[in-house]
Write an enzyme that holds these catalytic residues in place. Structure first.
Site, short mmCIF file in Angstrom:
data_model
loop_
_atom_site.label_atom_id
_atom_site.label_comp_id
_atom_site.label_asym_id
_atom_site.label_seq_id
_atom_site.Cartn_x
_atom_site.Cartn_y
_atom_site.Cartn_z
N HIS A 1 1.74 3.15 -3.29
CA HIS A 1 0.77 3.99 -4.00
C HIS A 1 1.17 5.45 -3.99
CE1 HIS A 1 -2.69 1.56 -5.23
NE2 HIS A 1 -2.53 0.83 -4.14
N GLU B 1 -9.46 1.64 5.44
CA GLU B 1 -9.93 1.31 4.09
C GLU B 1 -9.75 -0.20 3.85
OE1 GLU B 1 -8.83 2.51 -0.54
OE2 GLU B 1 -7.40 2.89 1.06
N HIS B 2 -8.55 -0.68 4.12
CA HIS B 2 -8.25 -2.12 4.02
C HIS B 2 -7.79 -2.61 5.38
CE1 HIS B 2 -6.99 -0.21 0.12
NE2 HIS B 2 -7.74 -1.18 -0.38
N GLN C 1 0.83 -1.21 0.00
CA GLN C 1 0.00 0.00 0.00
C GLN C 1 0.86 1.26 0.00
OE1 GLN C 1 -2.69 -1.97 -0.98
NE2 GLN C 1 -3.60 -0.04 -0.34
N ASP D 1 -7.41 -5.92 -4.50
CA ASP D 1 -7.18 -4.87 -5.48
C ASP D 1 -7.49 -5.34 -6.89
OD1 ASP D 1 -6.39 -2.93 -3.68
OD2 ASP D 1 -4.25 -3.35 -3.88
N HIS E 1 -52.07 20.09 6.24
CA HIS E 1 -51.76 18.69 5.96
C HIS E 1 -52.98 17.82 6.27
CE1 HIS E 1 -47.65 20.04 5.65
NE2 HIS E 1 -47.19 18.80 5.51
#
Length: 438
Positions: free
Chosen positions: A269, A335-336, A266, A369, A428
């Protein structure tokens, strides 16, 4: 290599845990003043403004925004057969998983003569953003397109930045992936100007219409996130995605070689990527540090990886037990999230906050992924506490259809009137009684 935070023997509240765990700091507000003029210019001047900003930021000026159909077919023909085979397998597995996410219409009889039906209607037109910065992401084409197609979206456009080395077209792998999925509309535009053009639409250099979309999905940098924030409401969005992140909850049974490799995967990235290890084993933490030094020196993007791993967004969190580690990762909401413990499945069952959970030694994030069948467009920055990853549901709207007979309305009329009067909204109630006063 990783900074350490020692929580052993400490009693922490959920709020304290959120403040303690490493986190990438991305201040979208800080770039809004740069992005707003771009969005405004595209709204006012359309493609002319898009091409000006593209030339400024991407250092290339495409002949047109829409990629010719011939370029899509040529990219697919030229695609390495091994890459094509891998993409086809990735797409097939994603289609298998996402097909099971379809929603069915459900009618509930509330009372005799009174029903409420929930029907699911796809968004009519969507824009799918695929980044093209430090890396090229043909896999993201599938992750965006597959759930949209299965949801029944009738019209979609893929946007990806033009590349100077490819004559102002997006990367050929992006084009090939789009062609493989039957996508016919691809725009060579990236960044904030891409989101703005998808939201407002325009007229291409050849006079062809570039129709606006109803929703934009897909990851991007901070400028893409800022444009999504500014345009939300005019368009729907999936999320304001931040830098990628991985958390690994591991005990002494975990293999430090695997753990280090996954943290590095990761970190490559982005220098802002977050890699976090949570463990009750000092011995594992020490062994992982050794492995990180060894493996980082051998990896292609070593400087990028080293910067990410040494950043304050990455680190090792020492805890007294795996149960305490569960509290930490639930507060972090990665996230992961990988679980590499003696009983990974039982521990994974305790997780309530994660974009995706990877169970055991043979379910690395890299699998998700590309070829697990799951979606890799996931919430970042702690948003997994309240948000989900991209799915078929992202592209569907639930609409209630109310169908009551005269008798069914008459039976509940007094309750409607009572509640309307309680809220000081007498009209109403009168809208109901008017039906029975003649």
């Amino acid at each position: 290599m990783l900074n350490r935070i020692d929580l052993r023997g400490r009693t922490t509240t959920p709020a304290q845990l959120r403040a303690i765990v490493p986190r990438t700091e991305v201040d979208v507000d800080s770039v809004l003043h740069h992005v707003r003029p771009v969005v405004d210019a595209v709204a006012a001047r359309g493609v002319e403004a898009v091409l000006e900003y593209t030339e400024k930021f991407d250092r290339v000026r495409p002949a047109s925004v829409r990629v010719p159909a011939s370029a899509l077919s040529s990219a697919l023909s030229a695609l390495d057969p091994a890459v094509r085979g891998a993409l086809e397998e990735s797409i097939a597995r994603a289609q298998r998983v996402h097909s099971d996410q379809r929603r069915s219409e459900k009618t509930t009889q509330v009372v005799p003569g009174g029903t409420v039906t929930e029907k699911w209607v796809p968004v009519e037109r969507v824009g799918l953003y695929v980044p093209g910065g430090l890396a090229v992401y043909p896999s993201s084409v599938g992750m965006n397109v597959v759930p949209a197609q299965i949801a029944g979206v009738e019209s979609l456009v893929v946007c990806s930045p033009p590349q100077a080395e490819f004559d102002g077209l997006p990367h050929p792998a992006i084009l090939a992936a789009a062609a493989l999925l039957g996508v016919e509309e691809v725009w060579a535009v990236g960044g904030a100007q891409a989101v703005a053009l998808m939201a407002h639409g325009g007229v291409d250099t050849d006079g062809a219409e570039l129709a606006p979309v109803d929703m934009v999905t897909g990851p991007g940098n901070i400028y893409v996130a800022a444009a999504k924030r500014l345009l939300r409401g005019l368009i729907g969005i999936d999320a304001e995605a931040g830098p990628t992140e991985i958390a690994i909850l591991a005990d002494s049974t975990a293999d430090p070689v695997h753990v280090a490799a996954d943290l590095i995967s990761q970190a490559e990235h982005d220098t802002l990527a977050a890699s976090v290890l949570v463990t009750d084993s000092v011995e594992l933490a020490d062994a992982v540090d050794v492995e990180l030094e060894r493996q980082t020196g051998a990896t292609k993007h070593s400087e990028r990886v080293r910067t990410a791993l040494r950043g304050k967004q990455s680190g090792t969190v020492l805890v007294s037990s795996v149960d305490e580690g569960v509290r930490v990762v639930n507060a972090y909401a990665a996230e992961h999230l990988e679980i590499q413990t003696a009983d990974s499945r039982a521990v994974a069952a305790q997780i309530r906050s994660a974009g995706a959970i990877f169970v055991g030694a043979h379910s690395p994030v890299s699998l998700g992924d590309y070829c697990a069948g799951s979606n890799h467009v996931l919430p970042t920055g702690g948003c997994a506490r309240h948000s989900s990853g991209l799915s078929v549901q992202t592209f569907l709207r639930g609409i209630h259809v109310i169908d009551y007979s005269e008798e069914a309305l008459r039976e509940v009329a007094d309750k409607v009137v009572t509640l309307a009067n309680a809220e000081d909204l007498p009209a109403h109630g009168q809208a109901v009684t008017a039906r029975f006063s003649r």
